[in-house]
Design a protein around this motif. Structure first.
Motif, short mmCIF file in Angstrom:
data_model
loop_
_atom_site.label_atom_id
_atom_site.label_comp_id
_atom_site.label_asym_id
_atom_site.label_seq_id
_atom_site.Cartn_x
_atom_site.Cartn_y
_atom_site.Cartn_z
N TYR A 1 5.57 -7.72 4.44
CA TYR A 1 5.30 -8.54 3.26
C TYR A 1 4.45 -7.73 2.30
CZ TYR A 1 6.51 -11.79 6.93
OH TYR A 1 7.16 -12.39 7.96
N ARG A 2 4.67 -7.98 1.03
CA ARG A 2 3.85 -7.31 0.03
C ARG A 2 3.83 -8.12 -1.26
NH1 ARG A 2 7.09 -2.21 -2.77
NH2 ARG A 2 8.55 -3.50 -3.94
N LEU A 3 2.94 -7.73 -2.14
CA LEU A 3 2.93 -8.33 -3.46
C LEU A 3 3.42 -7.29 -4.45
CD1 LEU A 3 -0.50 -10.20 -3.77
CD2 LEU A 3 1.75 -11.21 -3.53
N LYS A 4 4.40 -7.67 -5.25
CA LYS A 4 4.80 -6.79 -6.36
C LYS A 4 3.76 -7.03 -7.45
CE LYS A 4 8.53 -6.12 -9.70
NZ LYS A 4 8.27 -4.72 -9.94
N GLY A 5 2.93 -6.03 -7.68
CA GLY A 5 1.75 -6.21 -8.52
C GLY A 5 2.05 -6.43 -9.99
N LEU A 6 1.37 -7.43 -10.56
CA LEU A 6 1.53 -7.70 -12.00
C LEU A 6 0.21 -7.47 -12.74
CD1 LEU A 6 3.58 -11.02 -11.72
CD2 LEU A 6 4.47 -8.75 -12.17
N GLY A 7 -0.86 -8.01 -12.20
CA GLY A 7 -2.15 -7.85 -12.86
C GLY A 7 -3.28 -7.98 -11.86
N ALA A 8 -4.42 -7.38 -12.19
CA ALA A 8 -5.56 -7.43 -11.26
C ALA A 8 -6.88 -7.34 -12.01
CB ALA A 8 -5.46 -6.27 -10.26
N VAL A 9 -7.88 -7.95 -11.42
CA VAL A 9 -9.25 -7.80 -11.93
C VAL A 9 -10.10 -7.34 -10.75
CG1 VAL A 9 -11.22 -8.97 -12.98
CG2 VAL A 9 -8.91 -9.68 -13.59
N ILE A 10 -10.77 -6.21 -10.94
CA ILE A 10 -11.56 -5.64 -9.83
C ILE A 10 -13.05 -5.70 -10.15
CG2 ILE A 10 -12.01 -3.55 -8.48
CD1 ILE A 10 -9.07 -2.81 -8.87
N ALA B 1 -5.97 -10.49 -7.48
CA ALA B 1 -4.69 -9.84 -7.77
C ALA B 1 -3.56 -10.85 -7.90
CB ALA B 1 -4.36 -8.85 -6.66
N GLN B 2 -2.79 -10.71 -8.97
CA GLN B 2 -1.64 -11.58 -9.18
C GLN B 2 -0.35 -10.79 -9.02
OE1 GLN B 2 -1.74 -14.47 -12.47
NE2 GLN B 2 0.23 -13.68 -13.14
N GLY B 3 0.57 -11.31 -8.23
CA GLY B 3 1.83 -10.60 -8.03
C GLY B 3 2.88 -11.50 -7.43
N ILE B 4 4.07 -10.94 -7.28
CA ILE B 4 5.19 -11.70 -6.70
C ILE B 4 5.25 -11.38 -5.21
CG2 ILE B 4 7.69 -12.08 -6.78
CD1 ILE B 4 7.52 -10.98 -9.73
N PHE B 5 5.16 -12.41 -4.39
CA PHE B 5 5.20 -12.22 -2.94
C PHE B 5 6.62 -11.88 -2.52
CE2 PHE B 5 5.54 -13.85 1.45
CZ PHE B 5 4.53 -13.09 2.03
N GLU B 6 6.75 -10.81 -1.74
CA GLU B 6 8.08 -10.35 -1.32
C GLU B 6 8.13 -10.19 0.20
OE1 GLU B 6 9.49 -7.74 -5.20
OE2 GLU B 6 8.48 -6.72 -3.55
N LYS B 7 9.18 -10.77 0.77
CA LYS B 7 9.44 -10.58 2.20
C LYS B 7 10.48 -9.46 2.29
CE LYS B 7 11.69 -13.01 5.99
NZ LYS B 7 12.43 -14.23 6.36
N GLN B 8 10.18 -8.41 3.05
CA GLN B 8 11.09 -7.28 3.12
C GLN B 8 11.49 -6.98 4.57
OE1 GLN B 8 8.38 -4.57 1.00
NE2 GLN B 8 9.98 -4.41 -0.55
N VAL B 9 12.79 -6.91 4.80
CA VAL B 9 13.28 -6.60 6.15
C VAL B 9 13.73 -5.14 6.17
CG1 VAL B 9 14.95 -7.25 7.93
CG2 VAL B 9 14.07 -8.99 6.37
N PHE B 10 13.11 -4.35 7.07
CA PHE B 10 13.40 -2.91 7.13
C PHE B 10 14.01 -2.51 8.48
CE2 PHE B 10 9.88 -3.08 4.05
CZ PHE B 10 10.49 -2.44 2.99
#
Lengths: 154, 185
Positions: free
Chosen positions: A144-153, A103-112
């Motif tokens: 933390y999460r990845l904002k998903g861009l593309g994936a190969v399953i 999975a390719q995505g943008i790593f995001e740090k989120q404070v809630f």
């Protein structure tokens, strides 16, 4: 007629082999060459925040109703990372649970805040058809999460 | 003038025939996903929970997986397993996710099956195939607008757009306008 049948069988075999090697593709083409361990991302959030990364792991959960996220098991035990896609851009079927994803995505740090976490958990419970007790959340946290861009399953 | 109306009628009729299949697909899926808060429009999911007499916590992941599958009589193909926490195990079987809690000794099975035909209509409606289907859906949307506009001029006279048709068309426009006013006004 015989020639057509033989050609069809060969084409089906070639496409089956190609599919088996490459897996099913979702969203954008994978462009990042080097994989990063999920544990490395989580251990160094400030370093990777906002960066496009490639991870690999087992799919351990899927958004049941909209297919708008999957959760990927980390290389470290008891750890997982959510791969969230914009609604409708990629739709993951439930059948992918238990399969391996690249999975390719943008790593995001989120404070809630606590209130935001309760709202999210409520929404998640509604989506998954499960029960949720708001008193189980006592304080805010950083996720933390990845904002998903593309994936190969596979 | 007569030729113009006749041409509209012919186009409305033939494009209407072509649009029947897709209209039903989008209509069925539209209702299905409109109520997504109340049900899962793609899968039917059955959750069952049982409590085992005992769980041998000392077992490793693979041995525990075998133990649990035998205990619940699951014979499906095991895809993989995962430990979300030291006291939990998830086992992924084709069409079934089994969650085990070592402390409460509960085993929850979540079996799912795609909803026949409705899932397929949802996949098309939500443009899951992407690629060429995007353009087919665009063409269908244009066809629907064409049918709506040509439909206005099929009849003439008191039931046409200058009579009854004008009122009903106005009501059709008013419905979304009233909702916009209520929600955003």
């Amino acid at each position: 007629m015989k020639k057509i049948s033989v050609t069809t069988v060969i084409l089906v075999l070639i496409s089956t082999v190609a599919f088996a090697q490459n897996g099913k593709k979702y969203g954008e083409k994978i462009s990042v060459k080097e994989k990063t361990n999920i544990s490395t991302l989580v251990a160094n959030p400030d370093k990777y925040d906002g960066k496009t990364v490639l991870v690999e792991g087992l799919i351990v959960d899927v958004c049941e109703k909209r297919g708008c996220w999957i959760e990927i098991a980390s290389d470290k035990e008891f750890q997982k990372l959510r791969f969230k896609v914009d609604d409708g851009v990629i739709i993951f079927p439930m059948e992918v649970k238990g399969k391996t994803v690249l999975a390719q995505g943008i790593f995001e740090k989120q404070v809630f805040t606590k209130e935001q976490l309760i709202e999210q958990a409520k929404h998640h419970a509604e989506e998954q058809g499960t029960k949720f007790n708001p008193s189980s959340i006592t304080e805010g946290k950083t996720t933390y999460r990845l904002k998903g861009l593309g994936a190969v399953i596979r | 003038m007569r030729h113009w109306r006749k041409l509209l009628r012919v186009l409305h009729r033939d494009i209407g025939y072509l649009a029947v299949g897709l209209t039903l697909i989008y209509g069925i899926s539209g209702i299905a996903v409109n109520h997504i808060a109340d049900w899962n429009p793609n899968y039917s999911i059955q959750k069952t929970t049982i409590v085992l007499d005992s769980i041998p916590k000392h077992l490793g992941k693979d041995e525990m997986t075998t133990f649990i599958l035998q205990a619940i009589g699951e014979t499906g193909n095991v895809k993989n397993s995962f430990r979300p926490s030291p006291n939990e195990l998830e086992i992924f079987v084709e069409g079934n996710t089994i969650s085990v809690n070592y402390d409460t000794k509960t085993v929850t099975q979540e079996k799912f099956n795609p909803r026949f035909f409705i899932k397929e209509t949802n996949d098309l409606h939500l443009n899951k195939p992407k690629g060429i289907w995007t353009y087919i859906a665009d063409l269908f949307a244009v066809a629907l607008m064409f049918l709506a506009l040509t439909g206005l001029f099929i009849l003439k006279g008191k039931n046409g757009i200058t009579g009854r048709g004008a009122w009903l068309t106005a009501v059709g426009f008013l419905i979304p306008l009233i909702f916009w006013y209520i929600f955003y006004g």
